[in-house]
Enzyme design. Structure first.
Site, PDB file in Angstrom:
ATOM      1  N   ARG A 188      71.736  -0.130 -76.205  1.00  0.00           N
ATOM      2  CA  ARG A 188      72.398  -0.408 -74.930  1.00  0.00           C
ATOM      3  C   ARG A 188      73.757   0.270 -74.979  1.00  0.00           C
ATOM      4  O   ARG A 188      74.660  -0.165 -75.679  1.00  0.00           O
ATOM      5  CB  ARG A 188      72.546  -1.925 -74.762  1.00  0.00           C
ATOM      6  CG  ARG A 188      73.009  -2.356 -73.378  1.00  0.00           C
ATOM      7  CD  ARG A 188      73.274  -3.849 -73.346  1.00  0.00           C
ATOM      8  NE  ARG A 188      74.600  -4.169 -73.893  1.00  0.00           N
ATOM      9  CZ  ARG A 188      75.009  -5.387 -74.224  1.00  0.00           C
ATOM     10  NH1 ARG A 188      74.194  -6.403 -74.108  1.00  0.00           N
ATOM     11  NH2 ARG A 188      76.227  -5.586 -74.697  1.00  0.00           N
ATOM     12  N   HIS A 212      76.824  -5.660 -71.314  1.00  0.00           N
ATOM     13  CA  HIS A 212      75.726  -6.466 -70.775  1.00  0.00           C
ATOM     14  C   HIS A 212      75.696  -6.335 -69.263  1.00  0.00           C
ATOM     15  O   HIS A 212      74.627  -6.238 -68.657  1.00  0.00           O
ATOM     16  CB  HIS A 212      75.897  -7.934 -71.173  1.00  0.00           C
ATOM     17  CG  HIS A 212      74.937  -8.849 -70.464  1.00  0.00           C
ATOM     18  ND1 HIS A 212      73.591  -8.818 -70.713  1.00  0.00           N
ATOM     19  CD2 HIS A 212      75.140  -9.778 -69.493  1.00  0.00           C
ATOM     20  CE1 HIS A 212      72.986  -9.712 -69.929  1.00  0.00           C
ATOM     21  NE2 HIS A 212      73.907 -10.293 -69.182  1.00  0.00           N
ATOM     22  N   TYR A 227      82.985  -8.529 -78.137  1.00  0.00           N
ATOM     23  CA  TYR A 227      82.127  -9.073 -79.200  1.00  0.00           C
ATOM     24  C   TYR A 227      81.552  -7.984 -80.106  1.00  0.00           C
ATOM     25  O   TYR A 227      81.072  -8.265 -81.198  1.00  0.00           O
ATOM     26  CB  TYR A 227      80.969  -9.868 -78.572  1.00  0.00           C
ATOM     27  CG  TYR A 227      80.245  -9.128 -77.473  1.00  0.00           C
ATOM     28  CD1 TYR A 227      79.223  -8.225 -77.753  1.00  0.00           C
ATOM     29  CD2 TYR A 227      80.607  -9.304 -76.146  1.00  0.00           C
ATOM     30  CE1 TYR A 227      78.581  -7.535 -76.749  1.00  0.00           C
ATOM     31  CE2 TYR A 227      79.969  -8.626 -75.122  1.00  0.00           C
ATOM     32  CZ  TYR A 227      78.953  -7.737 -75.425  1.00  0.00           C
ATOM     33  OH  TYR A 227      78.319  -7.041 -74.424  1.00  0.00           O
TER      34      TYR A 227
END
Length: 328
Positions: free
Chosen positions: A248, A252, A260
């Site tokens: 990815r 998100h 993170y």
């Protein structure tokens, strides 16, 4: 099973269309959301989940599918929708909330639905697994050809729906393939912090079905694993689980600060981006020339430009249309 030259060219061009589409959507999404990010502002309000980097998961599987085969996808669906043949103009219009969209602008980017090619997706984690199993059961009971493919993220493999779907699919020997897109992060939680097994292909054994782990985010390797699984399903051999280790390249969601992620974690995935890697293979193994590549790139960009132009110029639905096509 290895792809032909034409199949590799299709995968390459489709990956380019997906990447160009999402890069364009990213730019447009940020319109009106700067300097202070406000998700409600701009021509595309709401959340936006990009699949940049995960294109091999889509093309390697969908290269084997026909419009009559069923695909359910996740809240990060654009690459799979494009590979399945969803109308790009209507999908763009749907993302913009326009009247000409696939659902008249009602669904947005997480609820893309195109019955012409049997594609759907959902923002609910693991939600597409049950419908995929149901579609496969329907095909089997009616004696119809076709397989179902359910895409999920690695985090969804920890949901109850995952285990229920695998159990029924195996019990009834249904023509369904479960594809796990393992990008190592469930929102901001790493797989190592949430999952007891090193890879989800191991879980297939518990339900008596084949499980394949595909490493390297390689569309050719995905193609080979998917070809075996789909052949088995079409011949009455039942379900398969394919776990694909993918990357990815974005957060998100758009606006995710990604605090993170360990510093420098994305350096390697970006360096091994599957699109330039496949281009090199086509040049070395299949004689793709610079002129051929320029034509493919131009055609992919043109498809995206035409879709975005269509979406921007389309009308918004009238406010009262929000009350139409809803359950009473």
């Amino acid at each position: 099973m290895l792809p032909t030259r034409d199949q590799k060219l299709w995968m390459y061009e489709t990956m380019l269309v997906s990447r160009f589409f999402e890069e364009t959507i990213e730019q447009i999404y940020l319109e009106g959301k700067k300097p202070v990010f406000n998700m409600a502002k701009g021509p595309i309000p709401g959340e936006m989940h990009l699949s940049n980097g995960q294109e091999p998961c889509a093309v390697g599987v969908c290269a084997h599918l026909t419009p009559s085969d069923i695909v359910t996808s996740t809240h990060r669906p654009h690459h799979v929708a494009i590979a399945k043949g969803v109308d790009l103009k209507k999908m763009a219009a749907e993302i913009f909330g326009k009247k000409t969209g696939l659902s008249g602008g009602r669904g947005g980017h997480m609820h893309i639905f195109d019955p012409d090619v049997n594609f759907s997706c959902s923002g609910i984690i693991a939600q597409g697994m049950g419908p995929a199993v149901g579609a496969a059961l329907s095909r089997k009971l009616q004696g119809k050809e076709g397989v179902a493919v359910s895409y999920i993220g690695e985090g969804a493999a920890n949901q109850g729906a995952f285990h229920e779907a695998l159990n029924l699919a195996a019990l009834w020997k249904l023509p369904v393939i479960f594809v796990v897109e393992d990008n190592a992060w469930g929102i901001s939680v790493s797989k190592e912090s949430s999952t007891a097994v090193p890879n989800n292909a191991l879980r297939a054994q518990a339900y008596g079905m084949p499980g394949h782990l595909v490493k390297g985010n390689d569309p050719i390797a995905v193609f080979s694993a998917a070809g075996e699984a789909i052949r088995l399903a079409r011949s009455g051999g039942g379900p398969t689980l394919i776990d694909i280790e993918t990357d990815r390249l974005a957060g998100h969601f758009m606006g995710d600060a990604e605090g993170y992620r360990p510093k420098g974690e994305l350096d390697s995935p970006r360096a091994r981006d599957a699109i330039p890697a496949l281009l090199k293979r086509l040049q070395a193994e299949d004689g793709l020339t610079d002129a051929d590549n320029a034509e493919i790139v131009a055609r992919a960009r043109r498809k995206v430009d035409e879709a975005i132009k269509f979406a921007r110029e389309s009308e918004y639905p009238a406010p009262e249309e929000a009350l139409e096509k809803v359950f009473a």
